[in-house]
Design a protein around this motif. Sequence first.
Motif, short mmCIF file in Angstrom:
data_model
loop_
_atom_site.label_atom_id
_atom_site.label_comp_id
_atom_site.label_asym_id
_atom_site.label_seq_id
_atom_site.Cartn_x
_atom_site.Cartn_y
_atom_site.Cartn_z
N ASN A 217 5.01 -9.99 0.52
CA ASN A 217 5.69 -9.57 1.74
C ASN A 217 5.22 -8.19 2.18
O ASN A 217 4.48 -7.52 1.46
CB ASN A 217 7.21 -9.56 1.53
CG ASN A 217 7.81 -10.95 1.67
OD1 ASN A 217 7.21 -11.84 2.25
ND2 ASN A 217 9.00 -11.13 1.13
N GLY A 218 5.74 -7.73 3.34
CA GLY A 218 5.38 -6.42 3.84
C GLY A 218 6.04 -5.30 3.05
O GLY A 218 6.93 -5.53 2.22
N PRO A 219 5.63 -4.05 3.28
CA PRO A 219 6.15 -2.90 2.54
C PRO A 219 7.66 -2.74 2.63
O PRO A 219 8.28 -2.24 1.69
CB PRO A 219 5.44 -1.71 3.20
CG PRO A 219 4.20 -2.28 3.80
CD PRO A 219 4.56 -3.67 4.24
N ALA A 220 8.28 -3.16 3.74
CA ALA A 220 9.73 -2.99 3.90
C ALA A 220 10.49 -3.70 2.79
O ALA A 220 11.55 -3.21 2.34
CB ALA A 220 10.17 -3.51 5.26
N TYR A 221 10.00 -4.84 2.33
CA TYR A 221 10.68 -5.59 1.27
C TYR A 221 10.62 -4.82 -0.05
O TYR A 221 11.59 -4.82 -0.82
CB TYR A 221 10.04 -6.97 1.10
CG TYR A 221 10.31 -7.90 2.25
CD1 TYR A 221 11.40 -8.76 2.23
CD2 TYR A 221 9.48 -7.92 3.36
CE1 TYR A 221 11.66 -9.62 3.29
CE2 TYR A 221 9.72 -8.77 4.42
CZ TYR A 221 10.82 -9.62 4.39
OH TYR A 221 11.07 -10.45 5.44
N PRO B 80 2.93 6.41 -1.93
CA PRO B 80 3.70 7.17 -0.94
C PRO B 80 2.91 7.33 0.35
O PRO B 80 1.67 7.49 0.31
CB PRO B 80 3.93 8.51 -1.64
CG PRO B 80 2.79 8.64 -2.60
CD PRO B 80 2.50 7.24 -3.07
N ASP B 81 3.60 7.30 1.46
CA ASP B 81 2.93 7.49 2.75
C ASP B 81 2.27 8.86 2.80
O ASP B 81 1.19 9.02 3.37
CB ASP B 81 3.95 7.34 3.88
CG ASP B 81 3.35 7.57 5.25
OD1 ASP B 81 2.47 6.79 5.64
OD2 ASP B 81 3.74 8.56 5.90
N LYS C 6 7.93 5.02 5.14
CA LYS C 6 6.69 4.25 5.27
C LYS C 6 6.05 3.97 3.91
O LYS C 6 4.94 3.45 3.84
CB LYS C 6 5.68 5.02 6.14
CG LYS C 6 6.16 5.34 7.55
CD LYS C 6 6.17 4.11 8.42
CE LYS C 6 6.50 4.47 9.87
NZ LYS C 6 6.50 3.28 10.75
N ASP C 7 6.73 4.30 2.82
CA ASP C 7 6.17 4.13 1.48
C ASP C 7 5.93 2.67 1.12
O ASP C 7 6.49 1.75 1.74
CB ASP C 7 7.12 4.73 0.43
CG ASP C 7 7.02 6.24 0.36
OD1 ASP C 7 6.21 6.82 1.10
OD2 ASP C 7 7.77 6.84 -0.44
N ASP C 8 5.14 2.46 0.07
CA ASP C 8 4.89 1.13 -0.45
C ASP C 8 4.55 1.27 -1.93
O ASP C 8 4.39 2.39 -2.45
CB ASP C 8 3.74 0.46 0.31
CG ASP C 8 3.68 -1.06 0.11
OD1 ASP C 8 4.54 -1.61 -0.62
OD2 ASP C 8 2.77 -1.69 0.69
N PHE C 9 4.45 0.15 -2.64
CA PHE C 9 3.87 0.14 -3.98
C PHE C 9 3.15 -1.17 -4.18
O PHE C 9 3.41 -2.16 -3.48
CB PHE C 9 4.91 0.40 -5.09
CG PHE C 9 5.96 -0.65 -5.26
CD1 PHE C 9 5.80 -1.70 -6.15
CD2 PHE C 9 7.16 -0.57 -4.55
CE1 PHE C 9 6.78 -2.65 -6.33
CE2 PHE C 9 8.16 -1.52 -4.73
CZ PHE C 9 7.97 -2.58 -5.62
N SER C 10 2.19 -1.18 -5.08
CA SER C 10 1.36 -2.37 -5.26
C SER C 10 1.40 -2.86 -6.70
O SER C 10 1.72 -2.11 -7.63
CB SER C 10 -0.09 -2.07 -4.86
OG SER C 10 -0.66 -1.10 -5.72
N PHE C 11 1.07 -4.14 -6.86
CA PHE C 11 0.96 -4.78 -8.17
C PHE C 11 -0.51 -5.05 -8.43
O PHE C 11 -1.16 -5.80 -7.68
CB PHE C 11 1.73 -6.10 -8.19
CG PHE C 11 3.19 -5.97 -7.84
CD1 PHE C 11 4.14 -5.77 -8.82
CD2 PHE C 11 3.61 -6.07 -6.52
CE1 PHE C 11 5.49 -5.66 -8.49
CE2 PHE C 11 4.95 -5.97 -6.18
CZ PHE C 11 5.89 -5.75 -7.17
#
Length: 361
Positions: free
Chosen positions: A127-131, A227-228, A257-262
């Motif tokens: 999904n997108g970063p918001a999730y 982090p953004d 606007k942050d996100d994290f990845s797997f």
Amino acid sequence: MYIRSLQLANFRNYESLSLEFSEGTNILYGDNAQGKTNILEALYLVATTKSHRSVRDRDMIRFGCQEGHIRTVLIKNGVDYQVDMHLRAAKTKGLAINGQKLKRASQLMGLLHIVFFSPEDLTIVKNGPAYRRHFLDMELCQLDGDYLFNLNHYNRIVDQRNRLLKEIWNNPDLEATLDVWDDQLADYGTKIIARRREFMEQLADLIGDIHLRLSGGREHLSLQYLPDTEAAALKEKLLQNRERDKYLKSTSVGPHKDDFSFVCNEIDLRKFGSQGQQRTCALSLKLAEIELVKKMIGDSPVLMLDDVLSELDTNRQNTLLDSLGGIQTFITCTGLDEFVSHRFAIDRLYRVENGVVTQSN
């Protein structure tokens, strides 16, 4: 920690409902759209003050009614807590603990810890970063009162700054007031970024071993916080992007606007992972969440599995079910056949049909 009872009045499709729960495994089964998830939603609402469905309070009140009520009794560290929630169509919700009214909904956070797992969570990886931000925020808000305070203030400031950016379009003289909002945004934003980084590091320490076990030793999973902007550079970035923000009439940088990845075996699972890898990753994330909550609060959270077992293959089902020892668990499903071959006791069984719940054992 466990939930002993639940009472509903004019909530969703329930005119009136009263249930007593087991400290172990509670199964709610029945056809779709009968009200199983509504029960979990009410319990989640008590823990987080919000619905996992991201709906308004009035949408949860029974059709044709102006008010709804939820009452739960939970046991924490041997102490009974009665939580009353009064949903009103035209006003903010009313809350009380043991008869004492709360001034703010945020005062309820942290009393009850819930880990909620639904089919939607299986797509959190792609999904997108918001999730992923929502996952971070909901868990941290249950665990850390300071984070909840900082996040609430940050979100309000972003809203106020965005309104100001719209007003500046018609009244350029207001631009000078942006400095005040930028200072506050940077203050709260840097605290949010620091806490998210710490939480991600704690989660990463757990998820690697869990995923390695789930994948039969074939896959090494790591988390990367994205982090953004770095905390130290947030204020400078706000200034650098001011002209852009004025044009867009919204705040374009910051932890919102942050996100994290797997990353699995050096591959970004969101972009390149198979559906099976993504589902195993999501399961690893939930199991790591359970373990981290245990460590941080010194107790087990309440686990809710909303129709998620039917979405997992047998190996992943067994891994999840084998982790339920010592945790109060609520499981919704359409039928009981999927549990026949599993090695765990069903402590309380409920049949849910058209808003009527019948205990079967």
